[in-house]
Design a protein around this motif. Structure first.
Motif, PDB file in Angstrom:
ATOM      1  N   GLY A 135      75.513  87.750  74.388  1.00 44.50           N
ATOM      2  CA  GLY A 135      75.340  87.878  72.944  1.00 44.50           C
ATOM      3  C   GLY A 135      76.543  88.473  72.221  1.00 44.50           C
ATOM      4  O   GLY A 135      76.528  88.598  70.991  1.00 44.50           O
ATOM      5  N   LYS A 136      77.584  88.838  72.962  1.00 41.23           N
ATOM      6  CA  LYS A 136      78.766  89.457  72.324  1.00 41.23           C
ATOM      7  C   LYS A 136      79.907  88.453  72.203  1.00 41.23           C
ATOM      8  O   LYS A 136      80.107  87.614  73.090  1.00 41.23           O
ATOM      9  N   LYS A 137      80.683  88.611  71.134  1.00 38.97           N
ATOM     10  CA  LYS A 137      81.881  87.779  70.968  1.00 38.97           C
ATOM     11  C   LYS A 137      82.939  88.230  71.977  1.00 38.97           C
ATOM     12  O   LYS A 137      83.221  89.418  72.103  1.00 38.97           O
ATOM     13  N   ILE A 138      83.513  87.278  72.698  1.00 40.94           N
ATOM     14  CA  ILE A 138      84.575  87.589  73.658  1.00 40.94           C
ATOM     15  C   ILE A 138      85.883  86.992  73.129  1.00 40.94           C
ATOM     16  O   ILE A 138      85.909  85.840  72.692  1.00 40.94           O
ATOM     17  N   HIS A 139      86.957  87.761  73.189  1.00 37.93           N
ATOM     18  CA  HIS A 139      88.244  87.288  72.666  1.00 37.93           C
ATOM     19  C   HIS A 139      88.970  86.364  73.647  1.00 37.93           C
ATOM     20  O   HIS A 139      88.721  86.406  74.848  1.00 37.93           O
ATOM     21  N   HIS A 140      89.861  85.604  73.075  1.00 36.04           N
ATOM     22  CA  HIS A 140      90.767  84.750  73.860  1.00 36.04           C
ATOM     23  C   HIS A 140      92.010  85.579  74.207  1.00 36.04           C
ATOM     24  O   HIS A 140      92.192  86.669  73.669  1.00 36.04           O
TER      25      HIS A 140
END
Ligand code: APR
Ligand code: ZN
Length: 375
Positions: A135-140
């Protein structure tokens, strides 16, 4: 099964916080938006930059999916993408080539304004991310993120390569080979009969040595604190090996004495400011060229003896060998297929992706030149 337009759930390695061990998680990878490409990864190398980023030494936004040296197959494309199509073999590019910015339009140089390394936002060009975990945004990372079964990158950071390319190996041509070999043959243009010193005999340094040798350098001095790197370096063309920790004098003084006055070409392939200074001070005062290839930690500084700058030496930074990436990197793959460059000696280990931790252990123990992870 046609996955285009759908979210793909797959395995990826996530760096949750600086200096923590990577964890392999189930992630959701969104479909590519306009101008983007979703890639099914086949292989990825472990580069010193990945290790430094995970440790928090370089610019990165946590949590993120590391890795940038990747080879794979296009799974699907977003609207307007015309340089690749599903099924194409591709490499990810740490430095894009947008073909529109001041860097891309200039005949020299390659540091495209759309790069996301210095500094890294960890986001796609539209300011959002395509990865979600729990459910969390993960960075590139670095317009690439290759430690994942599927990634999404901008089209400008994708190089279409020859259909015959072996994807289990050519990931090295996404970063290590242009960075190292390219620094010597394309950026420095090492001359026949010249003297060279290479600081750091890891993956990048080994590729630099190959480039110096291919250019006909008569003497190549290799410097590393890990003597286990010496036999392979000699096999690639190093003529003299130095361990700075075993010398009674500063290494740059020893290099100058060995060459009479200093080398024609010095390369730093570690990413330490002290070593960058040693490389600079190894150079011939009148015409020596010092190339900085290693990426130093954020906020570190380089302090040069100002009066000595006037003598004529050149200090030059270089990333990816100054190659305009989408134009030139596919040509390196073709050169490999035509046996004009041999990248095979750079691959010391290949492991399945789920043995990522073992791969990092081997890397930290100094046992690898390059370990390639296979999906
Ligand atoms: N002096 C000499 N050699 C050193 C020193 C030092 N102070 N510190 C480390 N080394 C050696 C290591 O023993 C290793 O062999 O430098 C080498 C670094 O190689 P790798 O860890 O394999 O890293 P690599 O992938 O080659 O990347 C090197 O290039 O792209 C950049 O950011 C990357 O800064 C990194 C550098
Ligand atoms: Zn550009």
């Amino acid at each position: 099964m046609d996955t285009s337009g759908k979210i793909i759930t797959c395995r990826a390695a996530i760096a949750w916080t600086a200096n923590s061990s990577l964890s392999i998680e189930e992630v959701q990878v969104e479909p590519p938006k306009a101008g983007e490409v979703r890639i099914k990864m086949v292989s990825t190398g472990i580069c010193g930059t990945d290790d430094h980023t995970i440790k928090g030494l370089l610019s990165a936004v946590f949590p993120f999916i590391p890795g940038h040296e990747g080879a794979g197959i296009v799974e699907s494309i977003g609207k307007g993408v015309c340089s690749v199509k599903p099924g194409d073999k591709v490499l990810t590019l740490i430095i894009p080539q947008c073909r529109e910015c001041s860097s891309c339009l200039h005949p020299k140089g390659n540091f495209c304004e759309k790069q996301d390394v210095l500094p890294s936002s960890g986001l796609m060009l539209d300011g959002t991310s395509r990865f979600i975990c729990k459910g969390k945004k993960i960075h590139h990372s670095f317009r690439a993120s290759t430690f994942t079964e599927y990634t999404v990158v901008p089209e400008i950071a994708v190089a279409k390569i020859d259909d015959a390319a072996p994807l289990d190996k050519v990931s090295l041509i996404s970063c290590e080979v242009p960075t190292g070999y390219g620094a010597a043959v394309h950026s420095a243009k090492v001359t026949r009969g010249s003297t060279c010193v290479v600081y750091g005999l890891g993956g990048i340094g080994s590729a630099i040595v190959m480039g110096c040798k291919a250019s006909g350098a008569s003497r190549i001095i290799g410097v590393d604190i890990n003597e286990e790197k010496f036999p392979r370096a000699r096999a690639l063309g190093v003529t003299d090996c130095l361990n700075p920790q075993k010398l009674k004098k500063p290494v740059q003084q020893v290099v100058r004495e060995m060459t009479g006055v200093g080398v024609d070409f010095a390369f730093e392939a570690i990413g330490l400011s002290d070593v960058m200074l040693a490389a600079w001070d190894s150079c011939h005062l009148s015409h020596g060229v010092c190339l900085i290839v290693g990426v130093a930690p954020v906020n570190s500084k380089l302090s040069l003896a100002a009066p000595m700058i006037v003598s004529g030496r050149t200090l030059k930074g270089v990333c990816l060998g100054d190659y305009k990436t989408r134009d030139c990197i596919p040509q390196l793959v073709t050169s490999y297929l035509q046996n004009k460059i041999n990248i095979d000696p750079l691959v010391t280990h290949q492991l399945p992706f789920d043995q990522l931790h073992k791969a990092f252990e081997l890397y930290h123990a100094g046992k690898t030149i390059r370990c390639i992870l296979l999906f």
